[in-house]
Write an enzyme that holds these catalytic residues in place. Structure first.
Site, PDB file in Angstrom:
ATOM      1  N   SER A  80     -15.194 -27.507  -3.679  1.00 22.95           N
ATOM      2  CA  SER A  80     -13.799 -27.770  -3.340  1.00 22.95           C
ATOM      3  C   SER A  80     -13.514 -27.440  -1.869  1.00 22.95           C
ATOM      4  CB  SER A  80     -12.899 -26.911  -4.231  1.00 22.95           C
ATOM      5  OG  SER A  80     -11.546 -27.124  -3.895  1.00 22.95           O
ATOM      6  N   ALA A 118     -11.115 -20.556   7.527  1.00 21.38           N
ATOM      7  CA  ALA A 118      -9.840 -20.016   7.037  1.00 21.38           C
ATOM      8  C   ALA A 118      -8.813 -21.134   7.157  1.00 21.38           C
ATOM      9  CB  ALA A 118      -9.416 -18.790   7.835  1.00 21.38           C
ATOM     10  N   GLY A 154      -6.825 -22.074   4.818  1.00 20.99           N
ATOM     11  CA  GLY A 154      -5.579 -21.614   4.208  1.00 20.99           C
ATOM     12  C   GLY A 154      -5.029 -22.587   3.180  1.00 20.99           C
ATOM     13  N   CYS A 194      -9.907 -17.638  -3.381  1.00 22.06           N
ATOM     14  CA  CYS A 194      -9.825 -18.000  -1.969  1.00 22.06           C
ATOM     15  C   CYS A 194      -9.528 -16.759  -1.141  1.00 22.06           C
ATOM     16  CB  CYS A 194      -8.735 -19.027  -1.713  1.00 22.06           C
ATOM     17  SG  CYS A 194      -8.619 -19.418   0.044  1.00 22.06           S
ATOM     18  N   LYS A 221     -13.177 -20.317 -11.073  1.00 23.92           N
ATOM     19  CA  LYS A 221     -14.042 -20.163  -9.894  1.00 23.92           C
ATOM     20  C   LYS A 221     -14.000 -18.722  -9.420  1.00 23.92           C
ATOM     21  CE  LYS A 221     -15.368 -22.197  -5.496  1.00 23.92           C
ATOM     22  NZ  LYS A 221     -15.176 -23.322  -4.574  1.00 23.92           N
ATOM     23  N   ILE A 255     -20.635 -19.352  -6.218  1.00 22.63           N
ATOM     24  CA  ILE A 255     -19.670 -18.408  -5.711  1.00 22.63           C
ATOM     25  C   ILE A 255     -18.720 -19.094  -4.715  1.00 22.63           C
ATOM     26  CG2 ILE A 255     -21.169 -16.408  -5.938  1.00 22.63           C
ATOM     27  CD1 ILE A 255     -21.856 -16.572  -2.971  1.00 22.63           C
ATOM     28  N   GLY A 280     -22.475 -21.681   3.587  1.00 21.80           N
ATOM     29  CA  GLY A 280     -23.684 -22.232   4.196  1.00 21.80           C
ATOM     30  C   GLY A 280     -24.934 -21.491   3.752  1.00 21.80           C
ATOM     31  N   GLY A 332     -21.462 -27.890  -0.704  1.00 18.73           N
ATOM     32  CA  GLY A 332     -20.267 -27.692   0.106  1.00 18.73           C
ATOM     33  C   GLY A 332     -20.509 -27.920   1.575  1.00 18.73           C
TER      34      GLY A 332
END
Lengths: 259, 303
Positions: B22, B71, B73, B131, B166, B192, B218, B266
């Site tokens: 996501s 970040a 947000g 998040c 998640k 994760i 990463g 991702g």
């Protein structure tokens, strides 16, 4: 359908422009055919520790030779890797990305500051080719006037230098005022303080201004929302006054954005 | 040799075990220039809240060695525009499943989005309780097992689709969080999310991202993620979607061997927009080469 491509392309020539600034010509028919002044490409590093593509503006487009010229400053490991490449090497590239300058007006003032100068070269060429009067104003730190002479075939060129060693001492706005440059459209790329000054100058003088922004990018295609800027109107992606520099820009009309 | 690549995640059959993490893929539109979305097992959308969120100030990202800090947000258009625009776009791709990532600042926010989605044609929900980049909500729900269980229960009460919780890696014991989500009724877990990190730009003597801290993702975080997937797989019986630094098919296989039933890609999308399809092909080739007839055989095969 998008004209964007991602592919490994040959580097046909490299050159040191000046201390820390390099040129790279890459050859690809699709890229050269689709590219427009003010767009950029994403270059990918070979070193796997450098994951993110480097957004580099397009300095010149040669549709006959099917090449793009990219001029960039070495600012980190990624651009350092590019600077060591030689003709015959290959590089992975995605592009052309973003929207370029809208080629308009009858008397254009093209302003470039520092490493914002390269994309103005193709812009000068494209405007000159369609009969627009081109007036170039370049801002430098000192007498190292890289790329300046390459603009001269396409219009008048004046410079400002921070140290006053050449041209007008001060910034590009000082040079415009000192030389009484006037026009009906401004197109500019450079550091944020310069762009803020240009936005104010354009408003005071009722001149339409297109400015090219930069920001740290990840995807380069509008998905990750890293490179947003504040916009006057709601953006069509998120509806929150955030335009994506990579996808909705990098060129915006000055009044569209808050800088 | 033909290899079965289909996986079943909480009753939903994917054509292959690969989805996207996501936030790295939008709702797929931007990547559809490069990737046939029909070929990805599922598309997991960027988090969507009950109302539009503007996100954090820029700079929002910074590259780090073998990774990046973000970040953003959770900038998102809110559920109304999402339902009108993004779901119909994704539904055009009949072969791929749609997983909607849900974010919120309060339990009520999450509930509102999940209720709105109940009548929508989407396949699964992923609830983002991890998040690290928003002050309220997000991770506040994901670092306390009681809160994890409570919000999972609220989601399950309202959701019409299977619920994936998640999980955050920014906890002392991730297995405890996984058990709490399972106790709350979670149909699946994904892990994760990013690890909280920081980068300082020494030339500007400033934080590299405006939010000061951000989520590290990463390949730099992959060993941490593999370890956590393994620990969670030992602790729960629900399916696991494993992620964290997958760059290639071998990385994806590693996650499956640790106990993941499916994987998410991702940050690698930023390095290579075609990476999802390359990973799917590479996983199939690995199976062919190693006499694996069904990709599910690999799940948790390393004990």
């Amino acid at each position: 359908m998008s004209e964007k491509v991602i592919k490994v392309v040959p580097v046909v020539k490299t050159e040191k422009v000046t201390e820390g600034v390099f040129s790279m010509w890459i050859k690809d028919k699709d890229l050269a055919t689709a590219a427009k002044a003010g767009q950029f490409v994403s270059l990918y590093c070979n070193d796997g520790s450098q994951l993110l593509p480097r957004p580099i503006s397009i300095c010149e487009i040669d549709t006959k030779e099917e090449t793009l010229r990219l001029v960039y400053r070495v600012v980190g490991k990624g651009t350092e890797e590019f600077s060591k490449m030689k003709a015959g090497d290959e590089i992975r590239v995605m592009g052309p990305l973003g929207n370029g300058f809208t080629l308009e007006g009858t008397e254009a003032i093209l302003i470039g500051g520092g490493i914002g100068i390269p994309p103005m070269l193709q812009t000068a060429k494209s405007l000159h080719a369609q009969g627009v009067k081109v007036q170039v104003v370049l801002g430098y730190r000192d007498s190292d006037l890289f790329l300046k002479s390459e603009f001269e075939p396409y219009g008048s060129v004046i410079v400002s230098t921070e140290d006053g060693s050449v041209g007008t001492k001060g910034n590009v706005i000082d040079a415009i005022k000192a030389n009484n440059v006037s026009g009906d459209v401004i197109m500019a790329c450079g550091p944020m303080p310069m762009l803020r000054g240009i936005k104010a100058f354009a408003q005071e003088n009722s001149i339409k201004a297109q400015i090219s922004l930069e920001e740290k990018m990840a995807c380069g295609i509008g998905a990750c929302l890293a490179c947003v800027c504040k916009s006057k109107d709601k953006d069509h992606h998120t509806n929150v006054n955030n335009k994506r520099i990579c996808k909705d820009g990098p060129v915006f009309y000055a009044e569209e954005i808050e800088i | 040799m033909s290899v079965n690549m289909k996986v079943n995640i909480a009753g939903v059959e994917w054509n292959n075990p690969v989805t996207v993490a996501s936030g790295t893929f939008g709702s797929g539109a931007e990547y559809s220039d490069f990737v046939d979305l029909n070929k990805i097992g599922a598309v997991t959308t960027k988090g969507v809240a009950n109302v539009p969120w503007p996100g954090n100030p820029t700079p929002r990202i910074a590259e780090t060695y073998g990774g990046m800090i973000n970040a953003i947000g959770l900038q998102n258009p809110g559920i109304d525009l999402f339902v009108k625009r993004d779901i119909p776009f994704l539904r055009e791709y009949k072969d791929t499943k749609i997983i909607v990532n849900v974010c919120g600042k309060s339990t009520e926010d999450y509930c509102e989005v999940v209720e709105r989605l109940a009548s929508e044609d989407v396949d699964m929900l992923e609830i983002n309780i991890s998040c690290p980049n928003v002050k309220e909500g997000g991770i506040a729900f994901g670092q306390d097992p009681k809160a994890v269980e409570a919000i999972t229960k609220e989601m399950k009460k309202r959701a019409k689709q299977p619920v994936i919780m998640k999980l955050s890696p920014n906890v002392t014991n991730i297995a405890e969080m996984a058990k709490a989500a399972e106790a709350g009724g979670a149909d699946a877990l994904s892990l994760i999310n990013t690890l909280t990190g920081m980068k300082i730009d020494i030339h500007r003597r400033a934080f590299a991202v405006a939010n000061k801290t951000g989520g590290l993702s990463g390949p730099a975080i992959k060993p941490v993620a593999v370890r956590m997937v393994y620990q969670v797989a030992q602790a729960v019986n629900v399916p696991i979607i494993g992620m964290g630094g997958i760059m290639c098919a071998e990385d994806a296989i590693e996650f499956m061997m640790a106990g993941a039933n499916a994987v998410s890609i991702g940050t690698a999308n930023f390095h290579n927009p075609n990476v999802t399809l390359e990973v799917i092909e590479g996983m199939k080739k690995f199976c062919e080469k190693n006499g694996v007839k069904d990709i599910n055989e690999l799940v948790g095969c390393v004990k």
